[in-house]
Design an enzyme around this catalytic site. Sequence first.
Site, PDB file in Angstrom:
ATOM      1  N   GLY A  45     -29.739 -11.214 -19.621  1.00  0.00           N
ATOM      2  CA  GLY A  45     -30.387 -12.503 -19.433  1.00  0.00           C
ATOM      3  C   GLY A  45     -31.896 -12.339 -19.403  1.00  0.00           C
ATOM      4  O   GLY A  45     -32.399 -11.287 -19.007  1.00  0.00           O
ATOM      5  N   CYS A  95     -32.578  -7.045 -12.657  1.00  0.00           N
ATOM      6  CA  CYS A  95     -33.498  -7.949 -13.347  1.00  0.00           C
ATOM      7  C   CYS A  95     -34.448  -7.125 -14.204  1.00  0.00           C
ATOM      8  O   CYS A  95     -34.962  -6.102 -13.748  1.00  0.00           O
ATOM      9  CB  CYS A  95     -34.285  -8.750 -12.309  1.00  0.00           C
ATOM     10  SG  CYS A  95     -35.446  -9.918 -13.016  1.00  0.00           S
ATOM     11  N   LEU A  96     -34.688  -7.571 -15.433  1.00  0.00           N
ATOM     12  CA  LEU A  96     -35.587  -6.817 -16.325  1.00  0.00           C
ATOM     13  C   LEU A  96     -37.017  -6.782 -15.784  1.00  0.00           C
ATOM     14  O   LEU A  96     -37.797  -5.923 -16.180  1.00  0.00           O
ATOM     15  CB  LEU A  96     -35.566  -7.414 -17.733  1.00  0.00           C
ATOM     16  CG  LEU A  96     -34.272  -7.209 -18.525  1.00  0.00           C
ATOM     17  CD1 LEU A  96     -34.355  -7.923 -19.872  1.00  0.00           C
ATOM     18  CD2 LEU A  96     -33.955  -5.736 -18.725  1.00  0.00           C
ATOM     19  N   GLU A 138     -31.202 -16.835 -13.536  1.00  0.00           N
ATOM     20  CA  GLU A 138     -32.232 -17.259 -14.497  1.00  0.00           C
ATOM     21  C   GLU A 138     -32.904 -18.559 -14.058  1.00  0.00           C
ATOM     22  O   GLU A 138     -34.117 -18.717 -14.226  1.00  0.00           O
ATOM     23  CB  GLU A 138     -31.647 -17.410 -15.902  1.00  0.00           C
ATOM     24  CG  GLU A 138     -31.039 -16.147 -16.507  1.00  0.00           C
ATOM     25  CD  GLU A 138     -31.958 -14.926 -16.465  1.00  0.00           C
ATOM     26  OE1 GLU A 138     -33.193 -15.082 -16.516  1.00  0.00           O
ATOM     27  OE2 GLU A 138     -31.449 -13.802 -16.350  1.00  0.00           O
ATOM     28  N   HIS A 141     -35.696 -17.888 -11.797  1.00  0.00           N
ATOM     29  CA  HIS A 141     -36.936 -17.473 -12.483  1.00  0.00           C
ATOM     30  C   HIS A 141     -37.792 -18.691 -12.835  1.00  0.00           C
ATOM     31  O   HIS A 141     -39.015 -18.657 -12.733  1.00  0.00           O
ATOM     32  CB  HIS A 141     -36.619 -16.734 -13.789  1.00  0.00           C
ATOM     33  CG  HIS A 141     -36.351 -15.273 -13.612  1.00  0.00           C
ATOM     34  ND1 HIS A 141     -37.287 -14.400 -13.111  1.00  0.00           N
ATOM     35  CD2 HIS A 141     -35.257 -14.517 -13.887  1.00  0.00           C
ATOM     36  CE1 HIS A 141     -36.781 -13.171 -13.083  1.00  0.00           C
ATOM     37  NE2 HIS A 141     -35.548 -13.217 -13.548  1.00  0.00           N
TER      38      HIS A 141
HETATM   39 CO    CO Z   1     -34.202 -11.653 -13.741  1.00  0.00          CO
END
Ligand code: CO
Length: 171
Positions: A45, A95-96, A138, A141
Amino acid sequence: MQREIITYPNKILKQKSKDIESFDKDLHTLLDDMYETMVSKNGIGLAAIQINVPLNAFIINLPNKNDEQIKEDLVEIINPKFIEKKGSTIYTEGCLSIPEYYDDVDRAEWIEVEYFDRYGKKVLAQYDGLMAIAFQHECDHLLGELFIEKLSFLKRKKFEKEWKKKLKGSK
Ligand code: CO
């Protein structure tokens, strides 16, 4: 085109994103770039704000039952809204924007949502399982929130200590 992913504690990640008004070529390029960027980092995601674009858009591409991540399963979500949330479930999230850190987060187990696709077509959907969890992650975010903000005080303290060490080590 691959774009750079912003990582914690960059303040951009705290910014609230705004609704998308035109479902045009620029949006399609953004979504295509987000996909390329996410896949290159083995993510499932990615929200637009993670590549420094404060717009209400994110993508989710979960692995199928053969554990393969195929583009046919990609879901592009624009201007999402929750209609209903039910139950609770705990999942170890990552999380990236916080690479290589994983922790348990409590979220709704089932959600009913409404959003738009890349062409501006309205979609009504119900999700459970990992899709419901990723969708909520998401959406956070877009509000400028990260999953580490949901950790207990002690866990958060431990994370901050580990993260500082990691940042020092990478310099
Ligand atoms: Co994230």
